[in-house]
Design a protein around this motif. Structure first.
Motif, mmCIF file in Angstrom:
data_model
loop_
_atom_site.group_PDB
_atom_site.id
_atom_site.type_symbol
_atom_site.label_atom_id
_atom_site.label_comp_id
_atom_site.label_asym_id
_atom_site.label_seq_id
_atom_site.Cartn_x
_atom_site.Cartn_y
_atom_site.Cartn_z
ATOM 1 N N TYR A 20 13.251 27.410 73.422
ATOM 2 C CA TYR A 20 14.500 27.364 74.014
ATOM 3 C C TYR A 20 15.028 28.711 74.222
ATOM 4 C CZ TYR A 20 15.421 22.154 74.166
ATOM 5 O OH TYR A 20 15.459 21.051 74.508
ATOM 6 N N THR A 21 14.776 29.513 72.969
ATOM 7 C CA THR A 21 15.072 30.906 73.057
ATOM 8 C C THR A 21 14.641 31.519 74.176
ATOM 9 O OG1 THR A 21 15.552 30.573 70.689
ATOM 10 C CG2 THR A 21 15.304 32.851 71.739
ATOM 11 N N LEU A 22 13.185 31.484 74.195
ATOM 12 C CA LEU A 22 12.091 31.997 75.361
ATOM 13 C C LEU A 22 12.444 31.785 76.638
ATOM 14 C CD1 LEU A 22 9.813 33.741 75.985
ATOM 15 C CD2 LEU A 22 8.405 31.839 75.797
ATOM 16 N N ILE A 23 13.096 30.511 76.839
ATOM 17 C CA ILE A 23 13.418 30.079 78.192
ATOM 18 C C ILE A 23 14.596 30.704 78.614
ATOM 19 C CG2 ILE A 23 14.253 28.054 79.502
ATOM 20 C CD1 ILE A 23 12.161 26.293 77.795
ATOM 21 N N ILE A 24 15.818 30.571 77.267
ATOM 22 C CA ILE A 24 17.086 31.263 77.868
ATOM 23 C C ILE A 24 16.983 32.722 78.085
ATOM 24 C CG2 ILE A 24 19.259 31.670 76.749
ATOM 25 C CD1 ILE A 24 19.200 29.146 75.297
ATOM 26 N N ALA A 25 16.113 33.372 77.411
ATOM 27 C CA ALA A 25 15.841 34.839 77.326
ATOM 28 C C ALA A 25 15.210 35.166 78.824
ATOM 29 C CB ALA A 25 15.079 35.325 76.471
ATOM 30 N N THR A 26 14.555 34.372 79.284
ATOM 31 C CA THR A 26 13.931 34.481 80.685
ATOM 32 C C THR A 26 14.675 34.341 81.496
ATOM 33 O OG1 THR A 26 11.592 33.891 79.624
ATOM 34 C CG2 THR A 26 11.771 33.942 82.006
ATOM 35 N N ALA A 27 15.536 33.346 81.670
ATOM 36 C CA ALA A 27 16.693 33.008 82.402
ATOM 37 C C ALA A 27 17.548 34.003 82.617
ATOM 38 C CB ALA A 27 17.405 31.561 82.157
ATOM 39 N N TYR A 28 17.973 34.631 81.371
ATOM 40 C CA TYR A 28 19.152 35.475 81.268
ATOM 41 C C TYR A 28 18.656 37.006 81.853
ATOM 42 C CZ TYR A 28 22.829 38.368 79.468
ATOM 43 O OH TYR A 28 24.193 39.214 79.301
ATOM 44 N N LEU A 29 17.422 37.047 81.751
ATOM 45 C CA LEU A 29 16.609 38.214 82.233
ATOM 46 C C LEU A 29 16.680 38.398 83.638
ATOM 47 C CD1 LEU A 29 15.154 40.907 81.836
ATOM 48 C CD2 LEU A 29 12.956 39.451 81.820
ATOM 49 N N LEU A 30 16.358 37.300 84.208
ATOM 50 C CA LEU A 30 16.322 36.991 85.870
ATOM 51 C C LEU A 30 17.626 37.124 86.400
ATOM 52 C CD1 LEU A 30 13.632 34.261 86.101
ATOM 53 C CD2 LEU A 30 13.559 36.819 86.625
ATOM 54 N N LEU A 31 18.535 36.562 85.612
ATOM 55 C CA LEU A 31 19.951 36.717 86.076
ATOM 56 C C LEU A 31 20.527 38.010 85.975
ATOM 57 C CD1 LEU A 31 21.657 33.353 84.290
ATOM 58 C CD2 LEU A 31 21.362 33.709 86.722
ATOM 59 N N VAL A 32 20.335 38.728 84.700
ATOM 60 C CA VAL A 32 20.717 40.195 84.941
ATOM 61 C C VAL A 32 20.014 40.834 86.022
ATOM 62 C CG1 VAL A 32 20.704 42.375 83.391
ATOM 63 C CG2 VAL A 32 21.234 39.872 82.433
ATOM 64 N N GLU A 33 18.822 40.807 86.252
ATOM 65 C CA GLU A 33 18.048 41.502 87.475
ATOM 66 C C GLU A 33 18.792 41.002 88.899
ATOM 67 O OE1 GLU A 33 15.833 43.579 87.045
ATOM 68 O OE2 GLU A 33 15.533 43.694 84.965
ATOM 69 N N HIS A 34 19.015 39.948 88.895
ATOM 70 C CA HIS A 34 19.839 39.456 90.075
ATOM 71 C C HIS A 34 21.167 39.699 90.119
ATOM 72 C CE1 HIS A 34 15.850 37.413 90.750
ATOM 73 N NE2 HIS A 34 16.260 37.425 92.117
ATOM 74 N N GLU A 35 21.767 40.375 89.022
ATOM 75 C CA GLU A 35 23.108 40.580 88.929
ATOM 76 C C GLU A 35 24.121 39.581 89.031
ATOM 77 O OE1 GLU A 35 23.830 43.498 91.824
ATOM 78 O OE2 GLU A 35 22.654 45.237 90.968
ATOM 79 N N PHE A 36 23.390 38.418 88.161
ATOM 80 C CA PHE A 36 24.144 37.212 88.126
ATOM 81 C C PHE A 36 24.366 36.422 89.521
ATOM 82 C CE2 PHE A 36 25.081 39.466 84.059
ATOM 83 C CZ PHE A 36 24.645 38.797 83.374
ATOM 84 N N SER A 37 23.581 36.683 90.376
ATOM 85 C CA SER A 37 23.710 36.011 91.620
ATOM 86 C C SER A 37 22.566 35.001 91.514
ATOM 87 C CB SER A 37 23.204 36.913 92.670
ATOM 88 O OG SER A 37 21.889 37.435 92.632
ATOM 89 N N SER A 38 22.759 33.941 92.421
ATOM 90 C CA SER A 38 21.849 32.935 92.387
ATOM 91 C C SER A 38 20.432 33.287 92.381
ATOM 92 C CB SER A 38 22.269 31.957 93.645
ATOM 93 O OG SER A 38 21.814 32.591 94.872
ATOM 94 N N LEU A 39 19.734 32.295 91.645
ATOM 95 C CA LEU A 39 18.224 32.779 91.522
ATOM 96 C C LEU A 39 17.483 32.263 92.794
ATOM 97 C CD1 LEU A 39 18.021 32.192 87.707
ATOM 98 C CD2 LEU A 39 17.884 34.490 88.945
ATOM 99 N N PRO A 40 16.517 32.540 92.959
ATOM 100 C CA PRO A 40 15.691 31.684 93.945
ATOM 101 C C PRO A 40 15.200 30.725 93.468
ATOM 102 C CG PRO A 40 14.751 33.976 93.389
ATOM 103 C CD PRO A 40 15.844 33.874 92.543
ATOM 104 N N THR A 41 14.997 29.581 94.393
ATOM 105 C CA THR A 41 14.784 28.095 94.294
ATOM 106 C C THR A 41 13.499 28.103 93.127
ATOM 107 O OG1 THR A 41 15.715 27.574 96.313
ATOM 108 C CG2 THR A 41 14.353 25.759 95.185
#
Length: 730
Positions: A20-41
């Motif tokens: 769960y931690t790895l999934i959250i860390a990955t999701a957060y990394l992608l959100l940060v990289e996308h500047e908290f915009s919507s992620l690709p589908t």
């Protein structure tokens, strides 16, 4: 078991939390990289798939979640979806992927989480420094850089944890495998021990069965032995080393009158008539190992009886003597029988001695009677043979005119000569009954019909003239067929016919007829002599051929038919008698036909010697000396004579002679002594011995060693010529 379950549960929770931690860390990394915009589908779907798989992982059975393959699958799956998510985002350059995979490599090769963490820190610091140096991130404290470092730490921790878990699981698997192997080895040992125990138990069970079987067989053998002992008809008694009775069978109880209970433990001397005899038996058994013999026993009632005892020592397994056993049987009745038999034998011996004495007297009397009968028989037959001699010579003396009839005189002289030769054969009866034929006996082809006619004429004075003088008329008839000649001795066959005709005449007290028949029967000639006399009973017919058996009383000798039977046997013939009381008798003789090729006939007349010899004739009887001299001189030999043996020896020493012919019985010096004296002086001179016992001596093999051949008196010209030719080798 509960501890193991709790440990598995904590591991499963830790794995889920880390993931769960790895999934959250990955999701957060992608959100940060996308500047908290919507992620690709695609990224969003991958994150949802990861979360869903993490939820489903809790529902998987422990046999799957605990396997190394499961952890390897998680590592591979998470690496793929994270890498895919990063690529789909398009915000990460290659160096980040290098860094990401390097961190994964550190997690894979790290020995523990601490080393992985240190390696990750070094890698992240190096990454930050590179980024700042290149100008991509002027400040190290930007959100994008700061979020990447935790992501990398989280990934390193997650993968390190997974690798550690895999390593630990492998270690645990190896340990479990070793444990299992040890357990299997232990189980193998335990199984082997179990099999050994099973075999041992089986062997023990078999041994128990065999022991029980052996005990049963031993018990059966013991019972069988006891049955045999008690069933034996012999008395069986056993004693221990102290000679006390330990076994006493039923036969012993019946014989001694004691029960087994009465004698067990008692000294064995109780059973002996004399206790000292029991001691002697025991001593013999101990010294020799056995004893056999007769002993005296005493019954319970004091009666003495006897038994034959066979006893021996009894030894244990080590060979030590532990007692003795005896088997005996009651021989009282046998001893009584033996005593009775000895008494009977004594009486029989006495009776036998008396019988022998009586028998000796009877034999002596029988010898005298037999000698008288033999002499009577010889005299009887000798008179029969002399009858024609006396009869025909008296006819010639009473009727001188017959001398002018040369044919009649010649016929009478031939009959006289034949009768004289037959008279000489009478002496031979001492060996005639059952002797075998000599090789040198004269056998000639004989016309049986002529012989029958001749014997009828020779016996006519008896069966006709004497019968008429007694008022009895006897007739002799013939039925002679044309038969072949037979091989035989004419004198013997003539004697057979003479005896049969005279016996037939004696069998007819009143007038009657004697019939002589001849006929051919294949290879034999049959001669039948039939009379119309009184006949014989079956008992007489069976015994009539026995020597000295006669029905004529003092008138008979019992030798005639016995001699007839002996003569026929020597001629290879058979003799049978048919007779019934009141119907006369028929004697049937079968003789083999003469065979020219195989016959042993010799020329009746011996040829005169081809040379003339100088002979000395020695005999104390002037008539005999003159006859022999005439025989030899007629053949052209030079003959000198001597009246006794001493004179003969003197003449022999004074002259030279080729042959000496000497009588046997002479005064002063016998013929045997003369022959011995001549052989000592001139071994090559031939000696011929003349004796009235020549046939008997030849039959008995009593020819003297110094005599070359024996001539039986009366001597004929032919016999003299044959003897001379024999000794001179002609």
């Amino acid at each position: 078991m509960q501890v193991v379950e709790k440990e598995k549960l904590s591991k499963s929770r830790a794995l889920a939390l880390l993931r769960y931690t790895l999934i959250i860390a990955t999701a957060y990394l992608l959100l940060v990289e996308h500047e908290f915009s919507s992620l690709p589908t695609g990224v969003f779907l991958l994150i949802l798939a990861a979360l869903a798989s993490n939820v489903m992982m809790k529902r998987l059975p422990a046999r799957i979640t605990d396997s190394t393959a499961f952890y390897a699958g998680i590592v591979l799956a998470d690496t793929l979806w994270i890498t895919a998510a990063l690529l789909i985002s398009g915000l990460f350059r290659a160096e980040f992927f290098y860094l990401y995979f390097f961190v994964l490599l550190l997690a894979a090769i790290g020995e523990n989480l601490a080393l992985i963490a240190i390696g990750t820190v070094v890698v992240c610091a190096s990454y930050a420094y590179i980024l700042s140096a290149t100008g991509d991130f002027p400040s190290l404290w930007t959100p994008r850089l700061l979020i990447r470092v935790p992501f990398l730490f989280t990934a390193a921790a997650f993968y390190g944890y997974l690798v550690e878990r895999v390593r630990r699981e492998r270690q645990r698997a190896r340990e479990e495998a070793q444990t299992v192997e040890r357990l299997q080895e232990i189980q193998g040992h335990l199984a082997e021990r179990a099999r050994e125990m099973e075999r041992a138990n089986q062997e023990l069970a078999n041994e128990i069965v065999e022991r029980k079987r052996a005990e049963a067989a031993l018990q059966a053998a013991k019972e069988y032995a006891e049955t045999l002992i008690h069933s034996s008809l012999n008395m069986i008694v056993s004693v221990d080393a102290n000679r006390n009775i330990v076994e006493f069978n039923r036969a012993a109880e019946e014989a001694f009158g004691y029960s087994k209970a009465e004698v067990l433990g008692e000294p064995v001397d109780l059973l002996y008539a004399d206790p000292s005899e029991g001691s002697q038996v025991s001593s013999a058994i101990l010294t020799q190992g056995r004893f056999s013999g007769e002993i005296g026993n005493r019954r319970n009632n004091g009666e003495i009886f006897y038994s034959y005892l066979s006893a021996s020592v009894v030894r244990d397994a080590n060979g030590n003597i532990v007692g003795g056993m005896g088997i005996s049987r009651d021989i009282t009745e046998r001893k009584r029988a033996e005593e009775s038999l000895r008494e009977s034998n004594r009486r029989l011996e006495e009776a036998l001695a008396e019988l022998k004495a009586t028998q000796q007297q009877v034999l002596q009397q029988e010898r005298l009677r037999a000698l008288g009968e033999m002499a009577s028989g010889i005299a009887h037959d000798f008179n029969n043979a002399l009858s024609p001699v006396v009869g025909f010579t008296e006819v010639l003396l009473d009727r001188p005119e017959y001398l002018d009839n040369k044919e009649k005189v010649t016929r009478y002289l031939k009959m006289v000569n034949t009768s004289a030769q037959d008279a000489a054969n009478v002496v031979r009866r001492l060996r005639e009954f059952y002797r075998n034929r000599d090789e040198e006996e004269l056998l000639l082809p004989i016309n049986l019909n002529d012989l029958v006619e001749q014997v009828i004429m020779l016996t006519q004075p008896r069966w006709k003239d004497q019968a008429l003088a007694s008022g009895v008329t006897l007739r002799v008839e013939t039925d002679l067929q044309n038969v072949a000649r037979v091989t035989g001795n004419e004198s013997e066959l003539r004697e057979v016919l003479t005896n049969l005709i005279l016996n037939a005449a004696d069998a007819m007290a009143e007038s009657g007829t004697i019939t002589l028949r001849t006929r051919s029967d294949g290879t034999h000639v049959v001669l039948e002599v039939t009379d119309t006399g009184t006949g014989m009973t079956e008992e007489v017919r069976q015994r009539c051929l026995e020597p000295f058996f006669t029905t004529k009383g003092k008138r008979g000798t019992g030798l005639g038919l016995a001699m007839v039977y002996g003569i026929i046997r020597r001629h290879q013939g058979t003799l049978s008698i048919e007779s019934e009381p009141g119907r006369g008798t028929t004697v049937i003789i079968r003789l083999p036909v003469h065979l020219e090729q195989g016959a042993r006939a010799r020329t009746h007349e011996a040829k005169t010697a081809s040379r003339r010899w100088h002979l000395l004739v020695v005999d104390d009887e002037p008539a005999l000396r003159e006859v022999v001299t005439e025989y030899l001189a007629a053949d052209g030999h030079h003959v000198e004579t001597a009246t006794n043996g001493r004179e003969g020896l003197e003449k022999f020493l004074a002259g030279r002679f080729d042959v000496v012919v000497t009588d046997q019985g002479m005064p002063e010096m016998s013929g045997d002594q003369l022959a011995a004296a001549i052989k000592r002086v001139a071994p090559n001179t031939s000696v011929i011995l003349l004796t009235g016992f020549g046939d008997i001596m030849k039959a008995a093999g009593d020819q003297p060693v110094d005599v070359d051949t024996i001539l039986t008196k009366p001597v004929t010209v032919s016999a003299m010529r044959q003897a001379l030719a024999k000794v001179m080798g002609e």
